[in-house]
Design a protein around this motif. Structure first.
Motif, PDB file in Angstrom:
ATOM      1  N   GLN A 107      48.543 -63.537  57.023  1.00  0.00           N
ATOM      2  CA  GLN A 107      49.002 -62.288  57.633  1.00  0.00           C
ATOM      3  C   GLN A 107      48.333 -61.140  56.891  1.00  0.00           C
ATOM      4  O   GLN A 107      48.480 -60.988  55.686  1.00  0.00           O
ATOM      5  CB  GLN A 107      50.507 -62.194  57.559  1.00  0.00           C
ATOM      6  CG  GLN A 107      51.180 -63.307  58.336  1.00  0.00           C
ATOM      7  CD  GLN A 107      52.660 -63.095  58.477  1.00  0.00           C
ATOM      8  OE1 GLN A 107      53.169 -62.025  58.212  1.00  0.00           O
ATOM      9  NE2 GLN A 107      53.345 -64.116  58.938  1.00  0.00           N
ATOM     10  N   VAL A 108      47.622 -60.350  57.650  1.00  0.00           N
ATOM     11  CA  VAL A 108      46.930 -59.196  57.081  1.00  0.00           C
ATOM     12  C   VAL A 108      47.718 -57.956  57.413  1.00  0.00           C
ATOM     13  O   VAL A 108      48.071 -57.726  58.571  1.00  0.00           O
ATOM     14  CB  VAL A 108      45.492 -59.085  57.640  1.00  0.00           C
ATOM     15  CG1 VAL A 108      44.793 -57.871  57.090  1.00  0.00           C
ATOM     16  CG2 VAL A 108      44.723 -60.363  57.348  1.00  0.00           C
ATOM     17  N   GLN A 109      48.025 -57.186  56.394  1.00  0.00           N
ATOM     18  CA  GLN A 109      48.754 -55.942  56.600  1.00  0.00           C
ATOM     19  C   GLN A 109      47.793 -54.802  56.381  1.00  0.00           C
ATOM     20  O   GLN A 109      46.937 -54.850  55.496  1.00  0.00           O
ATOM     21  CB  GLN A 109      49.930 -55.849  55.637  1.00  0.00           C
ATOM     22  CG  GLN A 109      50.933 -56.964  55.834  1.00  0.00           C
ATOM     23  CD  GLN A 109      52.040 -56.910  54.801  1.00  0.00           C
ATOM     24  OE1 GLN A 109      51.992 -56.129  53.875  1.00  0.00           O
ATOM     25  NE2 GLN A 109      53.044 -57.745  54.990  1.00  0.00           N
ATOM     26  N   SER A 110      47.947 -53.778  57.181  1.00  0.00           N
ATOM     27  CA  SER A 110      47.067 -52.627  57.013  1.00  0.00           C
ATOM     28  C   SER A 110      47.471 -51.867  55.757  1.00  0.00           C
ATOM     29  O   SER A 110      48.611 -51.873  55.335  1.00  0.00           O
ATOM     30  CB  SER A 110      47.123 -51.716  58.228  1.00  0.00           C
ATOM     31  OG  SER A 110      48.422 -51.188  58.364  1.00  0.00           O
ATOM     32  N   VAL A 111      46.482 -51.244  55.178  1.00  0.00           N
ATOM     33  CA  VAL A 111      46.715 -50.448  53.982  1.00  0.00           C
ATOM     34  C   VAL A 111      46.573 -48.993  54.391  1.00  0.00           C
ATOM     35  O   VAL A 111      45.570 -48.592  54.990  1.00  0.00           O
ATOM     36  CB  VAL A 111      45.674 -50.805  52.883  1.00  0.00           C
ATOM     37  CG1 VAL A 111      45.858 -49.921  51.678  1.00  0.00           C
ATOM     38  CG2 VAL A 111      45.786 -52.280  52.537  1.00  0.00           C
ATOM     39  N   ALA A 112      47.576 -48.221  54.080  1.00  0.00           N
ATOM     40  CA  ALA A 112      47.551 -46.806  54.453  1.00  0.00           C
ATOM     41  C   ALA A 112      46.500 -46.071  53.630  1.00  0.00           C
ATOM     42  O   ALA A 112      46.321 -46.349  52.439  1.00  0.00           O
ATOM     43  CB  ALA A 112      48.920 -46.186  54.242  1.00  0.00           C
ATOM     44  N   GLU A 113      45.806 -45.175  54.265  1.00  0.00           N
ATOM     45  CA  GLU A 113      44.826 -44.338  53.582  1.00  0.00           C
ATOM     46  C   GLU A 113      45.560 -43.379  52.657  1.00  0.00           C
ATOM     47  O   GLU A 113      46.600 -42.813  53.021  1.00  0.00           O
ATOM     48  CB  GLU A 113      44.010 -43.545  54.599  1.00  0.00           C
ATOM     49  CG  GLU A 113      43.095 -44.394  55.447  1.00  0.00           C
ATOM     50  CD  GLU A 113      41.908 -44.901  54.652  1.00  0.00           C
ATOM     51  OE1 GLU A 113      41.410 -44.186  53.767  1.00  0.00           O
ATOM     52  OE2 GLU A 113      41.476 -46.040  54.928  1.00  0.00           O
TER      53      GLU A 113
END
Length: 143
Positions: A135-141
């Motif tokens: 599961q890949v979670q997005s990383v907030a900028e």
């Protein structure tokens, strides 16, 4: 091709027996044999998975002789001008030559690519069985 089969074999060994010795540096034929034997011993690898892996390993074996001649051998021209790959075998003094056309090289490369994709897909599915799907979670900028 060796590194792919080596990685898969090492994965099966390590997941089945953490104390198992490594497989680095083994010949491809030994890696294929060890991979088959280990897959038979790992309880999570069911009959369908074993059958799928066996078919992939059969393809590895089938393409390995020409592949080894092309990768590890020397190149020359036969008397008629056609290309040949020449290679010795461990422990033998005779050289083995394989007439090779450009079409055969392209076909062999395609087969190796397909085998690689199949082996890596098999490994990915086995890792999903062990660890669950990736599961890949997005990383907030950063703001």
């Amino acid at each position: 091709m060796e590194i792919t089969v080596e990685a898969l074999t090492g994965h099966l060994l390590a997941s089945h027996d953490p104390q198992a010795s490594g497989v680095q540096g083994q010949l491809l034929s030994s890696l294929v044999r060890t991979c088959r034997e280990t897959a038979r011993q790992v309880p999570r690898v069911d009959d369908a998975q074993r059958d799928s892996l066996d078919k992939l390993l059969d393809r590895v074996t089938a393409v390995s002789q020409l592949r080894n001649a092309c990768v590890h051998g020397g190149w020359a021209r036969d008397l008629d001008g056609s290309l040949i790959a020449v290679r010795g075998k461990r422990g033998q003094s005779d050289l083995v030559s394989h007439a090779v056309s450009a079409d055969q090289l392209v076909e062999m490369i395609g087969e190796i690519r397909d085998i690689y994709d199949g082996l890596m897909g098999w490994l990915d599915r086995d890792l999903d069985v062990i660890h669950g799907p990736l599961q890949v979670q997005s990383v907030a900028e950063p703001q």
